[in-house]
Design an enzyme around this catalytic site. Structure first.
Site, PDB file in Angstrom:
ATOM      1  N   GLY A  18      13.172   9.738  -9.904  1.00  0.00           N
ATOM      2  CA  GLY A  18      11.783  10.047 -10.189  1.00  0.00           C
ATOM      3  C   GLY A  18      11.414  10.152 -11.657  1.00  0.00           C
ATOM      4  N   ASP A  19      12.401  10.300 -12.529  1.00  0.00           N
ATOM      5  CA  ASP A  19      12.136  10.318 -13.978  1.00  0.00           C
ATOM      6  C   ASP A  19      13.295   9.621 -14.674  1.00  0.00           C
ATOM      7  OD1 ASP A  19      10.917  10.804 -16.396  1.00  0.00           O
ATOM      8  OD2 ASP A  19      11.613  12.864 -16.568  1.00  0.00           O
TER       9      ASP A  19
END
Length: 268
Positions: free
Chosen positions: A177-178
């Site tokens: 997600g990041d």
């Protein structure tokens, strides 16, 4: 002495022998702590340490290297310090295998059990079974809000045709997600850990697009990850647009050119 370090020591029932500031990200503070019994840890702040702890545990449960969680409460997260020699250039192939393993962990719907945040920017993870709708509402529009009327208008126009660009129901893979290059620790040619996650279930191409934001994954990465579905090159600027919008929203106009470039690639 850091209040974060002291709080973590209390959570672990120990006493601090050594403490120092540790180079960390721009959205959280980070301390290096060694207790009198010899235990060493990194202690960090964040928008929701308990949620980050659940995300790290989810990554580890998928068989992917990530820091072990020692303790977490509403204020601090205490985690394992992993070796890192900064050698991602020699570890792209291993990262491809690691990311494939992560994306093989799947859910029934898109989203995550908890919402999260990047600093002041909320990340909604409300469950959905329509991927373009989830990505439009919970990622692109949310991150574009407050970046200026021109960007907001162009993002809204793009979201109006996401069903024509993104698959309606891709495999709901567990995403980091990041996943920019700074959140990949490596040692001796291998990935030693993925850090600072913002996990949710979604299209695995999101993580891959984000990797290309500040780095250039090598052929060894793509060979190890395996073939991507047809149309991935057209989807990549849509997926990279979200982290670009996050940077514009949080860090200002120096990222406007990046956002503009991705929007132009999508035809907006």
């Amino acid at each position: 002495m850091s209040a974060m370090a002291e709080r973590a020591a209390r959570l672990l029932g120990g006493k601090i022998a050594e403490w120092s500031r540790f180079a960390g990200g721009s959205l959280s503070s980070l301390d290096l702590v060694r207790l009198t019994d010899g235990r060493e840890m990194l202690v960090k702040s964040g928008p929701s340490p308990k949620v980050e702890a659940r995300m790290l545990r989810a990554i580890r449960a998928a068989g992917v290297p990530a820091p072990e969680v020692f303790a977490a409460d509403d204020t601090v997260l205490a985690i394992e310090r992993l070796p890192d020699d900064g050698g991602l250039s020699g570890a792209w192939g291993d990262l491809g295998m690691v990311l494939r393993r992560l994306h093989e962990e799947t859910g029934d719907r898109y989203g995550f059990e908890d919402d999260y945040a990047f600093g002041r920017l909320a990340i909604r993870n409300t469950s959905d079974d329509d991927w373009p709708r989830f990505f439009a509402q919970n990622r692109l529009i949310a991150a574009a809000t407050g970046t200026g009327s021109d960007i907001e208008r162009r993002v809204e126009a793009l979201c109006g045709r996401l069903c024509d660009i993104l698959p309606r129901r891709p495999k709901a893979s567990l995403l980091h997600g990041d996943l920019w290059s700074g959140n990949v620790l490596t040692f001796a040619g291998k990935v030693s850990g993925l850090i600072d996650p913002a996990c949710y279930f979604g299209d695995g191409e999101v993580d891959i697009a984000m990797l290309g934001l500040f780095a250039s994954p090598s052929c060894a990465f793509f060979d190890a990850y395996g073939p991507l579905p047809p149309g991935h090159r057209e989807r990549a600027p849509v997926y990279a647009l979200w982290p670009a919008l996050v940077h514009l929203n949080l860090f200002g106009s120096s990222y406007r050119g990046m956002v503009d470039g991705y929007l132009r690639q999508t035809g907006h």
